[in-house]
Write an enzyme that holds these catalytic residues in place. Structure first.
Site, PDB file in Angstrom:
ATOM      1  N   GLN A 127       5.724 -46.344  20.126  1.00 27.11           N
ATOM      2  CA  GLN A 127       4.406 -46.853  20.499  1.00 27.11           C
ATOM      3  C   GLN A 127       4.283 -48.325  20.101  1.00 27.11           C
ATOM      4  O   GLN A 127       4.529 -48.663  18.940  1.00 27.11           O
ATOM      5  CB  GLN A 127       3.337 -46.029  19.781  1.00 27.11           C
ATOM      6  CG  GLN A 127       1.907 -46.377  20.143  1.00 27.11           C
ATOM      7  CD  GLN A 127       0.910 -45.648  19.261  1.00 27.11           C
ATOM      8  OE1 GLN A 127       1.068 -45.600  18.041  1.00 27.11           O
ATOM      9  NE2 GLN A 127      -0.115 -45.070  19.855  1.00 27.11           N
ATOM     10  N   GLY A 128       3.908 -49.174  21.042  1.00 30.44           N
ATOM     11  CA  GLY A 128       3.737 -50.598  20.740  1.00 30.44           C
ATOM     12  C   GLY A 128       2.273 -50.994  20.804  1.00 30.44           C
ATOM     13  O   GLY A 128       1.823 -51.524  21.814  1.00 30.44           O
ATOM     14  N   SER A 130       0.048 -51.836  17.396  1.00 25.11           N
ATOM     15  CA  SER A 130      -0.308 -52.782  16.326  1.00 25.11           C
ATOM     16  C   SER A 130       0.549 -54.041  16.366  1.00 25.11           C
ATOM     17  O   SER A 130       1.696 -54.014  16.813  1.00 25.11           O
ATOM     18  CB  SER A 130      -0.103 -52.118  14.953  1.00 25.11           C
ATOM     19  OG  SER A 130      -0.932 -51.011  14.811  1.00 25.11           O
ATOM     20  N   SER A 162       7.302 -46.947  14.922  1.00 24.60           N
ATOM     21  CA  SER A 162       8.110 -45.881  14.327  1.00 24.60           C
ATOM     22  C   SER A 162       9.215 -45.465  15.286  1.00 24.60           C
ATOM     23  O   SER A 162       8.980 -45.328  16.485  1.00 24.60           O
ATOM     24  CB  SER A 162       7.236 -44.659  14.017  1.00 24.60           C
ATOM     25  OG  SER A 162       6.214 -45.013  13.127  1.00 24.60           O
ATOM     26  N   GLU A 245      -4.467 -38.937  19.972  1.00 23.03           N
ATOM     27  CA  GLU A 245      -3.654 -39.046  18.769  1.00 23.03           C
ATOM     28  C   GLU A 245      -4.426 -38.509  17.561  1.00 23.03           C
ATOM     29  O   GLU A 245      -3.884 -37.808  16.719  1.00 23.03           O
ATOM     30  CB  GLU A 245      -3.240 -40.502  18.536  1.00 23.03           C
ATOM     31  CG  GLU A 245      -2.148 -40.637  17.471  1.00 23.03           C
ATOM     32  CD  GLU A 245      -1.708 -42.071  17.237  1.00 23.03           C
ATOM     33  OE1 GLU A 245      -2.245 -42.981  17.894  1.00 23.03           O
ATOM     34  OE2 GLU A 245      -0.831 -42.273  16.390  1.00 23.03           O
ATOM     35  N   SER A 385      -7.278 -46.370  10.709  1.00 20.68           N
ATOM     36  CA  SER A 385      -7.441 -45.935   9.318  1.00 20.68           C
ATOM     37  C   SER A 385      -8.686 -45.059   9.177  1.00 20.68           C
ATOM     38  O   SER A 385      -9.580 -45.087  10.013  1.00 20.68           O
ATOM     39  CB  SER A 385      -7.565 -47.150   8.399  1.00 20.68           C
ATOM     40  OG  SER A 385      -8.828 -47.769   8.607  1.00 20.68           O
ATOM     41  N   ASN A 386      -8.727 -44.304   8.079  1.00 24.04           N
ATOM     42  CA  ASN A 386      -9.899 -43.450   7.844  1.00 24.04           C
ATOM     43  C   ASN A 386     -11.191 -44.282   7.772  1.00 24.04           C
ATOM     44  O   ASN A 386     -12.256 -43.795   8.144  1.00 24.04           O
ATOM     45  CB  ASN A 386      -9.712 -42.641   6.556  1.00 24.04           C
ATOM     46  CG  ASN A 386      -8.979 -41.326   6.832  1.00 24.04           C
ATOM     47  OD1 ASN A 386      -8.413 -41.137   7.920  1.00 24.04           O
ATOM     48  ND2 ASN A 386      -8.998 -40.421   5.877  1.00 24.04           N
ATOM     49  N   GLU A 387     -11.084 -45.523   7.305  1.00 25.90           N
ATOM     50  CA  GLU A 387     -12.280 -46.382   7.260  1.00 25.90           C
ATOM     51  C   GLU A 387     -12.796 -46.633   8.681  1.00 25.90           C
ATOM     52  O   GLU A 387     -14.004 -46.554   8.938  1.00 25.90           O
ATOM     53  CB  GLU A 387     -11.947 -47.724   6.583  1.00 25.90           C
ATOM     54  CG  GLU A 387     -11.768 -47.656   5.066  1.00 25.90           C
ATOM     55  CD  GLU A 387     -10.396 -47.143   4.636  1.00 25.90           C
ATOM     56  OE1 GLU A 387      -9.531 -46.913   5.506  1.00 25.90           O
ATOM     57  OE2 GLU A 387     -10.190 -46.964   3.419  1.00 25.90           O
TER      58      GLU A 387
END
Lengths: 400, 380
Positions: A127-128, A130, A162, A245, A385-387
């Protein structure tokens, strides 16, 4: 604990279980249960079995060779897979993110070319999304794709790709135009990783892992037919995928499997006053965790399984699966580390071969568990992120 | 900082920090951890020259006669640079025990340790003992004028670097009994001693140590037969407190690194430190570090004034449990606030989390220390 308030899928559940028990190769099951990496060659026979059965692509429409499972059937299928020690994450990006996007937005050529290859397990995807300066603020991405004749020319870099080195294709979002809002002017491309101008630099992680990378693009020519959706439609597609996702990383079934393994260890490992499970402090913590997980499983049940839930059609409600799923996945690895105590100190990878002896006389379960805890820190970071996820709930669900 | 240091302590802290800044930057740490030994004798010699190997021992034994508070200043300094070395296991734990158990021989035996020529290791834990110090099954049977040692010890910190091992063994009684445990000085080269060394996941070193019919001369007994447990408990308490101080150093460095990062990392057009969710996380990290600092130095100052043992143990347990709680919270939050880059092996963040995770379980995890405080209360 099973939640079967109105389990009209009991027969289906048993059919899946019977199939897995009959066909899952021992090598795959054992590696999965030990938390070891499973290479392509080892995985292939199992994938072939799924293809033959018509169960490789659970969520796709049957017209494209999918199983055409309902969301409830997919949920049950994954539950049973985890219970039976079958790998869940295998080829998941191709099946659960890329293929649905192609089905929804792709051209005829893309459907004809990619879907059969994804189905047969021939394409591994990375996956590209970020970039070094576009993480939580994904729309700030700058990696450019400029139209040039029949091609787009890509320059820049992607980070946290990844398995980029093991992947055949990348699905990624790139800037095709600079407009008034950063979300505009983003487009999604499917890119052959063998294309000249792509280089991959591994980013070793602190727990000893080597799965993540930065991927660099220098004048990489991508044919225009590999543009997925329209030019400028990339943000919409990325949101479509990130929603899926979030759903995928909830992984209650995986956390349950980790808890089962921990419980077995706690029952078998003798301490000065009986087993660890006899220790009231530890067993209180373990059972409290089991109950929190059961409570969360009820949430998952209503969101993913129960058609009567008013939340089913609201993708933002699914966000809570990502947040809480990550919390609980991390919590079970914390509990595991506490259970291991000083047994968890030796810096040993999960054994590469079954039955190998590290010479320390540790239970088979122990090596690799500390690294698992360290590695699992990422699940509250990736995929938003969770934030960021809590912001989505506050803004989109609660209207704050 | 909450705790006021004496002038000498501030001097000690500053010179240690300057030394480690010079000899142990993060890049050097990576090389040292990757090396066979895990640390460099040259680095060790610099620490020796600073006096930290002499610090905890009485002047009569060639030491500097410093107290627990001073030791905590040292350990905090080592923690701030995540130094990988046998300091805690050799000097604080084994050296400290030797000084208490056999003061008449300590000057001789500690000389090489203070000079940096030899390391010690204490083999006390056993498989299945969890955090109990009296669950000892390794046996020392009388054999002629000496003893015969049989058994196995686990997670012996830095055993592979040690020139001498201190070994707890049962000279009478059964596993779990407080009486009947003796302490022996063992040459790791002696016939029948074997080591299975390994690196721990925080980059330190440890070994499983096996004793098979090891013949010990009479003078290998340290102190009185059958009565070593209280001394071992006291040594482990000093080590537990020292580790809590090391955790404090790790936590303060993580907080500083994280504050730096959230000030410079730009997302959504501003530093992420401008977002409340990040600010609150940082504020709580700071509260957790302050709490740990206060408990550690309260325990150390009480120890230096030699209050009663029960109070002392309660304070040590509180500090060690707090180190576990603060360490996990700060380590995990620092990584979370760094995002993906926090996972990188090239940043110190994850390596601090690894050390804090090891500290959490060494000499008792928080659950163990909660139970100990409960038991102290029941006795009182």
């Amino acid at each position: 604990m099973d939640l079967r308030f109105h389990d009209d899928l009991a027969d289906f559940r048993e059919e899946v279980r019977g199939f897995i028990r009959a066909h899952l190769p021992d090598a795959v099951r054992e590696r999965q249960q030990r938390g070891m990496a499973i290479d392509r060659a080892t995985m292939k026979p199992w994938h072939d079995q799924l293809v033959q059965k018509g169960w490789a692509a659970r969520g796709w429409p049957e017209a494209f060779g999918g199983a055409g499972f309902t969301p409830a059937q997919q949920y049950v299928f994954h539950q049973v897979m985890a219970e039976e020690g079958a790998p869940l994450g295998h080829l998941s990006w191709g099946f659960s993110l890329v293929a649905p996007t192609i089905v929804e937005y792709g051209s005829q050529w893309q459907k004809d070319f990619f879907l059969p290859r994804i189905l047969r397990g021939e394409i591994y995807w990375c996956q590209g999304f970020s970039e070094p300066n576009a993480g939580s603020d994904l729309a700030a991405l700058k990696c450019r794709a400029d139209r040039d004749g029949d091609d787009y020319v890509i320059n820049g870099s992607k980070i946290w790709t990844s398995y980029a080195l093991q992947s055949d294709w990348m699905f990624g979002i790139f800037r095709t135009a600079v407009e008034d809002r950063p979300q505009k002017g983003i487009s999604m491309f499917l890119i052959d990783m063998q294309t000249p101008g792509i280089s991959v630099e591994p980013i070793p992680t602190y727990e000893g892992g080597a799965e993540i990378n930065q991927t660099f693009f220098t004048d990489v020519r991508v044919p225009a037919r590999n543009l997925l959706g329209g030019e400028g439609q990339g943000w919409e597609l990325a949101k479509f995928q990130l929603g899926r996702e979030r759903y995928n990383v909830a992984q209650v079934a995986v956390t349950k499997a980790l808890l089962r393994r921990l419980k077995r260890f706690a029952r078998e490992e003798a301490g000065p006053e009986g087993s660890l499970l006899d220790d009231p402090q530890f067993s209180d913590r373990l059972y409290r965790f089991e109950m929190e997980l059961a409570a969360f499983e009820s949430v998952e049940h209503f969101l993913l399984y129960d058609h009567n839930s008013p939340a089913e059609q609201d993708p933002d409600r699914m966000t809570l699966l990502k947040i809480r799923g990550a919390d609980l996945h991390q919590a079970v690895t914390e509990l595991t580390l506490d259970a291991l105590g000083t047994l968890g100190l030796p810096d040993l990878p999960a054994p590469a071969t079954l039955g190998s002896n590290d010479g320390l006389g540790l239970p088979d379960y122990v090596p690799g568990r500390a690294a698992e805890y360290f590695n699992t820190r990422k699940v509250s970071i990736y995929g938003g992120s969770n934030e960021i996820q809590r912001n989505i709930i506050a803004k989109n669900v609660l209207g704050l | 900082m909450l705790v006021g240091l004496t002038e000498d302590q501030a001097l000690l802290r500053d010179s240690l920090t300057r030394l480690l800044d010079r000899i142990y930057p993060f890049e050097t740490r990576k090389e040292r951890v990757a090396s066979e030994a895990g640390f460099a004798e040259a680095d060790w010699q610099e620490l020796v020259d600073l006096g930290i190997t002499a610090a905890p021992f009485p002047e009569a034994m060639g030491g500097l006669g410093l107290g627990q508070s001073d030791l905590c200043v040292i350990q905090q300094g080592l923690g701030s640079h995540n130094l990988v070395s046998p300091y805690l296991s050799s000097v604080v734990l084994a050296g400290g025990l030797l000084a208490q158990a056999a003061p008449e021989r300590a000057a001789d035996l500690l000389g090489p340790v203070i000079a940096g020529r030899q390391h010690l290791a204490l083999a006390y834990a056993e498989r299945g003992s969890r955090y109990s110090l009296c669950h000892v099954t390794t046996r020392a049977e009388r054999d002629g004028s000496g003893y015969r040692l049989e058994g196995r010890k686990t997670a012996v910190l830095w055993a592979q670097a040690a020139g001498r091992l201190l070994v707890s063994a049962r000279s009478s009684g059964a596993a779990g009994e407080r009486d009947g445990i003796s302490l022996f000085l063992v040459d790791p080269q002696a016939e029948g001693v074997s080591l299975r060394p390994y690196a721990t996941n925080d980059g330190h070193r440890a070994a499983e140590v096996f004793f098979s019919g090891v013949q010990l001369p009479a003078d290998s007994l340290l102190g009185q037969e059958d009565t070593a447990l209280p001394l071992i408990e006291a040594a482990c308490d000093r080590a537990a407190l020292a580790l809590a101080a090391e955790a404090l150093g790790c936590c303060l460095s993580l907080n500083a690194e994280t504050l730096d990062y959230v000030r410079q990392r730009q997302q959504f057009g501003r530093p992420i430190g401008k977002f409340q969710v990040v600010q609150h996380a940082c504020a709580y990290m700071s509260i957790q570090a302050d709490t740990l600092e206060a408990t550690v130095f309260a325990a150390a100052q009480h120890a230096d004034r030699q209050v009663d043992l029960a109070t002392q143990r309660r304070l040590v347990s509180t500090s060690k449990a707090q180190a576990g709680w603060s360490g996990r919270f700060i380590g995990e939050t620092a990584l979370q606030l760094h995002g993906g880059i926090g996972m990188s092996a090239d940043l110190p963040i994850g390596h601090f989390l690894k050390r804090l995770s090891a500290i959490r379980v060494l000499f008792g995890d928080p659950d163990y220390h909660v139970r100990r405080v409960k038991q102290l209360d029941a006795v009182a």
